[in-house]
Design an enzyme around this catalytic site. Structure first.
Site, PDB file in Angstrom:
ATOM      1  N   GLU A 278      40.698   0.905  59.872  1.00 36.12           N
ATOM      2  CA  GLU A 278      41.252  -0.074  60.813  1.00 36.12           C
ATOM      3  C   GLU A 278      41.383   0.579  62.187  1.00 36.12           C
ATOM      4  O   GLU A 278      41.713   1.774  62.269  1.00 36.12           O
ATOM      5  CB  GLU A 278      42.625  -0.557  60.323  1.00 36.12           C
ATOM      6  CG  GLU A 278      42.517  -1.298  58.997  1.00 36.12           C
ATOM      7  CD  GLU A 278      43.863  -1.809  58.467  1.00 36.12           C
ATOM      8  OE1 GLU A 278      44.893  -1.600  59.122  1.00 36.12           O
ATOM      9  OE2 GLU A 278      43.859  -2.420  57.381  1.00 36.12           O
ATOM     10  N   HIS A 301      45.386  -7.043  59.849  1.00 32.93           N
ATOM     11  CA  HIS A 301      46.530  -6.483  59.103  1.00 32.93           C
ATOM     12  C   HIS A 301      47.852  -7.111  59.552  1.00 32.93           C
ATOM     13  O   HIS A 301      48.812  -6.417  59.895  1.00 32.93           O
ATOM     14  CB  HIS A 301      46.585  -4.952  59.271  1.00 32.93           C
ATOM     15  CG  HIS A 301      47.306  -4.276  58.137  1.00 32.93           C
ATOM     16  ND1 HIS A 301      46.955  -3.037  57.656  1.00 32.93           N
ATOM     17  CD2 HIS A 301      48.370  -4.658  57.391  1.00 32.93           C
ATOM     18  CE1 HIS A 301      47.771  -2.696  56.673  1.00 32.93           C
ATOM     19  NE2 HIS A 301      48.643  -3.666  56.497  1.00 32.93           N
TER      20      HIS A 301
HETATM   21  P1  NAI Z   1      55.012  -3.871  44.585  1.00 31.38           P
HETATM   22  O1  NAI Z   1      55.121  -2.413  44.403  1.00 31.38           O
HETATM   23  O2  NAI Z   1      56.248  -4.691  44.558  1.00 31.38           O
HETATM   24  O3  NAI Z   1      53.977  -4.498  43.527  1.00 31.38           O
HETATM   25  C1  NAI Z   1      52.752  -3.893  43.181  1.00 31.38           C
HETATM   26  C2  NAI Z   1      52.417  -4.312  41.756  1.00 31.38           C
HETATM   27  O4  NAI Z   1      51.106  -3.839  41.453  1.00 31.38           O
HETATM   28  C3  NAI Z   1      53.363  -3.732  40.719  1.00 31.38           C
HETATM   29  O5  NAI Z   1      53.815  -4.739  39.838  1.00 31.38           O
HETATM   30  C4  NAI Z   1      52.501  -2.702  39.986  1.00 31.38           C
HETATM   31  O6  NAI Z   1      52.884  -2.525  38.645  1.00 31.38           O
HETATM   32  C5  NAI Z   1      51.136  -3.337  40.113  1.00 31.38           C
HETATM   33  N1  NAI Z   1      50.025  -2.411  39.918  1.00 31.38           N
HETATM   34  C6  NAI Z   1      49.933  -1.115  40.280  1.00 31.38           C
HETATM   35  N2  NAI Z   1      48.734  -0.618  39.931  1.00 31.38           N
HETATM   36  C7  NAI Z   1      48.048  -1.626  39.357  1.00 31.38           C
HETATM   37  C8  NAI Z   1      46.754  -1.732  38.796  1.00 31.38           C
HETATM   38  N3  NAI Z   1      45.920  -0.694  38.767  1.00 31.38           N
HETATM   39  N4  NAI Z   1      46.389  -2.930  38.285  1.00 31.38           N
HETATM   40  C9  NAI Z   1      47.226  -3.992  38.295  1.00 31.38           C
HETATM   41  N5  NAI Z   1      48.470  -3.948  38.806  1.00 31.38           N
HETATM   42  C10 NAI Z   1      48.865  -2.786  39.358  1.00 31.38           C
HETATM   43  O7  NAI Z   1      54.263  -4.061  45.998  1.00 31.38           O
HETATM   44  P2  NAI Z   1      54.316  -5.324  46.969  1.00 31.38           P
HETATM   45  O8  NAI Z   1      55.468  -5.229  47.883  1.00 31.38           O
HETATM   46  O9  NAI Z   1      54.139  -6.554  46.175  1.00 31.38           O
HETATM   47  O10 NAI Z   1      53.017  -5.025  47.863  1.00 31.38           O
HETATM   48  C11 NAI Z   1      51.725  -5.145  47.305  1.00 31.38           C
HETATM   49  C12 NAI Z   1      50.697  -4.608  48.278  1.00 31.38           C
HETATM   50  O11 NAI Z   1      50.740  -5.346  49.513  1.00 31.38           O
HETATM   51  C13 NAI Z   1      50.902  -3.145  48.666  1.00 31.38           C
HETATM   52  O12 NAI Z   1      49.663  -2.496  48.665  1.00 31.38           O
HETATM   53  C14 NAI Z   1      51.417  -3.207  50.089  1.00 31.38           C
HETATM   54  O13 NAI Z   1      51.065  -2.060  50.827  1.00 31.38           O
HETATM   55  C15 NAI Z   1      50.685  -4.438  50.607  1.00 31.38           C
HETATM   56  N6  NAI Z   1      51.314  -5.076  51.765  1.00 31.38           N
HETATM   57  C16 NAI Z   1      50.485  -5.547  52.755  1.00 31.38           C
HETATM   58  C17 NAI Z   1      51.024  -6.170  53.869  1.00 31.38           C
HETATM   59  C18 NAI Z   1      50.117  -6.685  54.933  1.00 31.38           C
HETATM   60  O14 NAI Z   1      50.527  -6.757  56.082  1.00 31.38           O
HETATM   61  N7  NAI Z   1      48.921  -7.093  54.606  1.00 31.38           N
HETATM   62  C19 NAI Z   1      52.472  -6.328  54.049  1.00 31.38           C
HETATM   63  C20 NAI Z   1      53.250  -5.886  52.895  1.00 31.38           C
HETATM   64  C21 NAI Z   1      52.663  -5.262  51.811  1.00 31.38           C
END
Ligand code: NAI
Length: 418
Positions: A278, A301
């Site tokens: 990015e 993003h």
């Molecule tokens: P979280 O930690 O609450 O949830 C992630 C989930 O993915 C968990 O339930 C975990 O068990 C699961 N997981 C981990 N490895 C896995 C795999 N190999 N296969 C299937 N499931 C798997 O995270 P949250 O807050 O829901 O965020 C998710 C993603 O969104 C993160 O990567 C975060 O960086 C990204 N994000 C992006 C934003 C943006 O501006 N686009 C803003 C906020 C978050």
């Protein structure tokens, strides 16, 4: 009230007026943080609309008890070394790469952030993108801008009754699941952990998500397992006229494989908010092979970037700093042992950060026992190389206890609250 002593400091603990504890808040942190701090009695706030660097940063931080930053201010080991009185750092954002976490740890400075305040913002964007992609709005919008009138219902679908496949059922995935069901969707999800489904969602394996969903949305963290987890095999398993949405991390999708599938025309479209590479600022060009596809929504993003998320982040991080200052609680610190502490009415509370090696807790207890000080509450947590022990004792003994305990070998920092 609090007093901090590094092990080598000579001064005695003194009662500190809360209004004199300086919070240095940089980068135009949302006013919700300012309001939260003021409401908790912290009035000594120094606010800057921009990031600071070099000498101005060193001067501003040198007498700060707390510093609040966003992503631009670089808190290097040198900057932290200049901040003698620093108790904690608040990153009013998600990432903490801008702080030397190791240096902060060894100075006894916990770092807090706000990983979940923008959950709703991401989930709402995914719902919007699902509707736009299933109606082929992005490509028809592009054609209208070129003066072309593509008025047809062909390959345009309602959201209602369609299947949403969520990969990663965490904070964002679950929020999205609830909203999607409210819109009449059926929800399937996969996760590495067995999760209690919300509403009528169903946990299945990833191949079932990919082969059954009309909308596949990715919400996993970046780990060794999730890098390129959506590649050629996975994309080819998706249904004709399905759409892919990635607002998680840029490395999760193999972009070359996505380009190949988009060229084949089998997918209706995609929405990509995060990229393997990015631009670092608005001055750099955004380069991606996806730019040529009108049926791909590209966003810089911004999944979590809303006014509401900024306000939530302000409150969340300010509250974490207040709880640490008032009570010693370190829950959700990214570089410290996490301890959730109860109130300690009519007691004084010793916060002792030390190297995590055998004998230190017993040395603390031995010291208190020799001083004939009764322990009314004790809490211990370790995290890697650090140990954090909190001891509640009668008020009249805290000064003596602090003087002795800070001399225990392995002590990194000791502080007393009252
Ligand atoms: P979280 O930690 O609450 O949830 C992630 C989930 O993915 C968990 O339930 C975990 O068990 C699961 N997981 C981990 N490895 C896995 C795999 N190999 N296969 C299937 N499931 C798997 O995270 P949250 O807050 O829901 O965020 C998710 C993603 O969104 C993160 O990567 C975060 O960086 C990204 N994000 C992006 C934003 C943006 O501006 N686009 C803003 C906020 C978050």
């Amino acid at each position: 009230m609090s007093s901090t002593l590094a092990p080598s400091a000579a001064e005695k603990p003194t009662s500190v007026d809360r209004s004199k504890i300086k919070f240095l808040l940089l980068e135009g942190i949302h006013e919700s943080a300012v309001k939260t701090l003021r409401a908790a009695g912290y009035q000594n706030l120094q606010l800057h609309a921009t990031a600071l660097e070099g000498q101005p940063l060193l001067e501003a931080i040198q007498d700060a008890s707390f510093v609040g930053i966003r992503s631009r201010t670089q808190l290097t080991a040198d900057v932290l070394a200049a901040a003698d009185r620093l108790l904690a750092v608040g990153c009013f954002c998600i990432g903490t790469n801008q702080v030397d976490l190791d240096a902060a740890k060894w100075r006894g400075v916990p770092v807090f952030n706000a990983p979940y305040s923008n959950t709703r913002s991401v989930a709402e964007l995914v719902i919007a993108q699902s509707i736009l992609l299933l109606r082929r709005v992005p490509e028809r919008n592009a054609l209208c801008h070129l003066g072309q009138w593509d008025k047809t219902a062909e390959r345009s679908y309602e959201l209602r009754g369609k299947t949403l496949g969520i990969v990663g059922y965490g904070n964002i995935g679950t929020q999205l699941s609830v909203m999607a069901e409210a819109m009449g969707m059926r929800v399937l999800f996969c996760d590495v952990v067995t999760k209690l489904p919300l509403g009528n969602a169903q946990q299945v394996d990833m191949d079932q998500v990919l082969s059954q969903a009309d909308v596949v949305s990715l919400h996993v963290p970046e780990t060794a397992e999730t890098i390129d987890m959506i590649g050629q095999r996975e994309l080819q398993m998706m249904k004709n006229d399905a759409v892919l949405i990635n607002a998680s991390r840029g490395q999760v999708v193999d972009i070359d494989a996505l380009v190949a599938v988009l060229d084949s025309g089998s997918l209706l479209g995609a929405a990509i908010d995060v990229f393997p590479l990015e631009p670092k600022s608005g001055r750099e060009e955004f380069v991606s092979p996806l730019r040529r596809f009108h049926n791909v929504i590209l966003t810089p993003h911004i999944g979590g970037s809303t006014v509401e998320a900024q306000a939530n982040i302000g409150v969340e991080v300010a509250e974490k700093l207040i709880r640490y200052c008032d009570n010693g609680t370190t829950v959700s610190s990214v570089n410290f042992p996490e301890v959730s502490l109860p109130a300690y009415p009519s007691k004084h509370r010793l916060l002792h950060l030390h190297e995590n090696r055998p004998g230190i807790l017993s040395a603390i207890n031995q010291t208190l026992s020799e001083l004939k000080i009764n322990i009314s509450g004790q809490y211990l947590q370790t995290f890697g190389e650090l140990g954090y022990v909190v001891v509640d004792i009668d008020a009249q003994y805290s000064e003596r206890a602090l003087m002795k305990i800070r001399e225990i070998p392995g002590t990194i920092r000791c502080r007393v609250l009252w």
